[in-house]
Design an enzyme around this catalytic site. Structure first.
Site, PDB file in Angstrom:
ATOM      1  N   GLY A 110       0.808  -1.200   0.000  1.00 46.40           N
ATOM      2  CA  GLY A 110       0.000   0.000   0.000  1.00 46.40           C
ATOM      3  C   GLY A 110       0.848   1.259   0.000  1.00 46.40           C
ATOM      4  N   SER A 133      -4.367  -1.488   0.535  1.00 52.70           N
ATOM      5  CA  SER A 133      -3.375  -2.481   0.931  1.00 52.70           C
ATOM      6  C   SER A 133      -4.084  -3.756   1.368  1.00 52.70           C
ATOM      7  CB  SER A 133      -2.530  -1.927   2.079  1.00 52.70           C
ATOM      8  OG  SER A 133      -1.486  -2.810   2.415  1.00 52.70           O
ATOM      9  N   CYS A 178       5.394   7.137  23.928  1.00 47.20           N
ATOM     10  CA  CYS A 178       6.278   6.191  24.601  1.00 47.20           C
ATOM     11  C   CYS A 178       6.238   4.810  23.974  1.00 47.20           C
ATOM     12  CB  CYS A 178       5.911   6.102  26.075  1.00 47.20           C
ATOM     13  SG  CYS A 178       4.160   5.903  26.366  1.00 47.20           S
TER      14      CYS A 178
END
Length: 463
Positions: A69, A194, A320
């Protein structure tokens, strides 16, 4: 182990597996050759193209298969910009496009082109009128995803497409997340997708270019796939991708109703059972299988690890959990809380019992992580001294979110109403999470000021 990350990659559809195995036996030869094995391979390739084109809503000769994709996005953007270079070198795209679009835009800008990033609202959607204002006389291409990969919000493709048509600007739609659920609204000129998003094998992308769109492939020319995707076709994977797309579409209507009900349950129960949580994305105009929420005072990486220990596979847009240590560009563009972010995207066939167990486990996991980080249990900590300070400075330099926000919450009660707390932080996530905390807590975010290191985020206590 419940797998709740279909937005990254959906499990292989049974039809894809069957088609892949059959094509390995029948479709191994070169489809460009005229001998018997080549003709057989060519029939398989033509049938796959027709099936994919029917699902996309285009002519078979308008669609080519690519190696992914991302490759389809890059080829589509580069080809459209090159084909319309006499018009100009301006590219417009929304602020929440997939990273493949952003990378292509950055390369275009580095090559001397100009780019306009269209903002979104807190639900993650563009305003068609604002998008229309971004179109210029020298705009060569506009890009808008059909639905967002992180928060599930559907974009107003038809409305933006009408404005692009009026301005005579082709619109490229990244339909990776939505194509397996149904056709893309009219108005697009180029479309990418995709296969591994709808249960096909990885390594197959689609690029559709409407007849009449000026398109000039970049790079060395190839003889295959109309010169738009050079290289030998991975025919078995292509056959499996087309077969699974057709199968997914046949099941989509019923499965969308079932999964939407499960996601509605996640949205409501999470808000009820988990304190200090922000459910993000449009509550109505969204993909049926996806929900995203952010938990205040939570380290997203730890939260994902703890859920994985309890056998739940989920994703996140928290800083994080990424290699860049910066918040997701989608959450940043929306202006919502990024810390403790969880994306739940249910694959077809997800059992309701697995969702119920997730909702039973999640509140305890969030509470455990918050306790470990020393987050305040009450919305506003009582003052530790009888005489409140006129103002306070919290030094959170070198500490990653959610620690700067936790330290802010601990001391906000120590200043009188009308006074300020200044948070010093050099974590990029603080730029998003401090204002989000203020909105959730009813405090005033004064703004960001320069500091010797990092930035100073000023908060005024309102109550």
């Amino acid at each position: 182990m419940p797998y709740f990350d279909a937005a990254s990659a959906a499990p292989l559809h049974p039809v894809a597996r069957q088609a892949l195995l059959a094509a390995l036996d029948e479709g191994w030869a070169d489809p460009a050759r005229l001998y018997r094995e080549g003709r057989r391979a060519r029939l398989l390739l033509d049938a796959a193209r027709e099936a994919a084109a029917e699902a996309v809503g285009c002519r078979p000769d308008e669609l080519v298969f690519t190696s992914s994709g991302t490759t389809a996005v890059h080829a589509g953007i580069a080809g459209a910009l090159s084909g319309r270079r006499r018009v100009g070198r301006h590219l417009a795209h929304s602020a929440v496009e997939h990273s493949s679009v952003l990378h292509a835009a950055a390369a275009h800008e580095a090559d001397g082109g100009s780019v306009t990033e269209v903002p979104v609202d807190r639900s993650g959607a563009v305003d068609p009128a604002v998008y229309g204002d971004a179109l210029r006389a020298d705009t060569a291409l506009a890009c808008l995803q059909s639905a967002n990969h992180e928060v599930g919000t559907e974009q107003p493709v038809a409305e933006v497409g009408a404005l692009c048509a009026e301005a005579r600007v082709p619109l490229l739609v990244d339909a990776a997340q939505s194509l397996g659920w149904g056709p893309v609204p009219a108005g697009w000129s180029l479309l990418t997708a995709s296969a591994h998003k709808w249960g096909g094998p990885a390594g197959v992308g689609l690029l559709a270019v409407r007849k009449g769109v000026r398109f000039a492939p970049r790079g060395p020319a190839g003889e295959r796939e109309s010169g738009r995707a050079p290289g030998f076709e991975n025919l078995p994977a292509i056959v499996a991708a087309a077969a699974s797309l057709r199968a997914a579409r046949a099941e989509a209507a019923a499965e969308a109703v079932r999964l939407r009900a499960l996601v509605d349950r996640v949205r409501s129960v999470v808000a009820e059972r988990v304190p200090d949580v922000e459910v993000v994305g449009d509550p109505e105009r969204r993909l049926p299988h996806l929900v995203t929420f952010s938990c205040l005072y939570v380290d997203g990486e730890t939260l994902l690890h703890e859920l994985d220990r309890r056998e739940f596979s989920v994703s996140s847009g928290s800083s994080c959990t990424s290699s860049t240590l910066t918040p997701s560009h989608v959450l940043r563009a929306m202006g919502v809380l990024s810390e403790g972010n969880i994306r739940v995207s249910l694959p077809p066939g997800t059992a309701g019992a697995d969702v119920d167990r997730f909702l039973e486990v999640l509140p305890g996991v969030v509470a455990e992580v918050r306790e470990r980080l020393g987050a305040p249990a009450a919305p506003l900590s009582p003052p530790r001294s009888p005489a409140p300070a006129a103002s306070l400075v919290v030094d959170a330099l070198g500490r990653r979110c959610p620690i700067p926000v936790i330290e802010l919450a601990k001391v906000i009660g120590e200043v009188p109403v009308g006074a300020t707390v200044t948070v010093l932080a050099d974590d990029e996530a603080a730029r998003l999470d401090v204002p989000a905390w203020c909105e959730m807590r009813g405090q005033e975010y004064v703004g960001e000021e320069p500091a010797d290191r990092g930035s100073a985020y000023v908060v005024r206590r309102l109550g």
